[in-house]
Design a protein around this motif. Structure first.
Motif, PDB file in Angstrom:
ATOM      1  N   GLU A 140     -37.037 -30.491  27.587  1.00 50.62           N
ATOM      2  CA  GLU A 140     -37.031 -29.039  27.605  1.00 50.62           C
ATOM      3  C   GLU A 140     -38.359 -28.534  28.142  1.00 50.62           C
ATOM      4  N   VAL A 141     -38.300 -27.444  28.866  1.00 52.77           N
ATOM      5  CA  VAL A 141     -39.492 -26.818  29.422  1.00 52.77           C
ATOM      6  C   VAL A 141     -39.557 -25.397  28.903  1.00 52.77           C
ATOM      7  N   LYS A 142     -40.710 -25.049  28.317  1.00 51.99           N
ATOM      8  CA  LYS A 142     -40.929 -23.700  27.816  1.00 51.99           C
ATOM      9  C   LYS A 142     -42.183 -23.140  28.457  1.00 51.99           C
ATOM     10  N   ALA A 143     -42.172 -21.860  28.725  1.00 49.64           N
ATOM     11  CA  ALA A 143     -43.351 -21.148  29.198  1.00 49.64           C
ATOM     12  C   ALA A 143     -43.530 -19.938  28.302  1.00 49.64           C
ATOM     13  N   ASN A 144     -44.699 -19.820  27.693  1.00 49.30           N
ATOM     14  CA  ASN A 144     -44.963 -18.730  26.742  1.00 49.30           C
ATOM     15  C   ASN A 144     -43.883 -18.660  25.670  1.00 49.30           C
ATOM     16  N   ASP A 145     -43.512 -19.808  25.160  1.00 44.26           N
ATOM     17  CA  ASP A 145     -42.496 -19.948  24.107  1.00 44.26           C
ATOM     18  C   ASP A 145     -41.094 -19.509  24.535  1.00 44.26           C
ATOM     19  N   GLN A 146     -40.883 -19.319  25.820  1.00 44.49           N
ATOM     20  CA  GLN A 146     -39.554 -18.981  26.327  1.00 44.49           C
ATOM     21  C   GLN A 146     -38.957 -20.221  26.982  1.00 44.49           C
ATOM     22  N   LEU A 147     -37.737 -20.563  26.596  1.00 43.62           N
ATOM     23  CA  LEU A 147     -37.063 -21.732  27.141  1.00 43.62           C
ATOM     24  C   LEU A 147     -36.727 -21.496  28.607  1.00 43.62           C
ATOM     25  N   ILE A 148     -37.241 -22.369  29.476  1.00 44.76           N
ATOM     26  CA  ILE A 148     -37.017 -22.270  30.914  1.00 44.76           C
ATOM     27  C   ILE A 148     -35.902 -23.212  31.346  1.00 44.76           C
ATOM     28  N   PHE A 149     -35.890 -24.405  30.764  1.00 41.20           N
ATOM     29  CA  PHE A 149     -34.879 -25.398  31.119  1.00 41.20           C
ATOM     30  C   PHE A 149     -34.635 -26.306  29.929  1.00 41.20           C
TER      31      PHE A 149
END
Length: 61
Positions: free
Chosen positions: A33-42
């Motif tokens: 899983e990839v998150k940016a600023n605690d938002q799930l990206i993938f």
């Protein structure tokens, strides 16, 4: 792990001025899983596949 390392390298090269810390959390069962600023990206867990080339970069931009 090699795909995660390739992704890390690409993210750091693309966003070299914006990323101060990049952290990977190992998991079991192939979770990716990839998150940016605690938002799930993938989420490989949700989509049951690895991201396509540049897919993560496009979603972050």
């Amino acid at each position: 792990m090699p795909k995660a390392m390739d992704l890390a390298k690409e993210l750091l090269q693309t966003f070299k001025n914006d990323i101060e810390i990049l952290t990977f959390y190992p998991s079991s069962g192939g979770v990716f899983e990839v998150k940016a600023n605690d938002q799930l990206i993938f989420s490989k867990k949700q989509l049951d596949r690895f991201p396509e080339p540049r897919e993560i970069l496009e979603k972050i931009q």
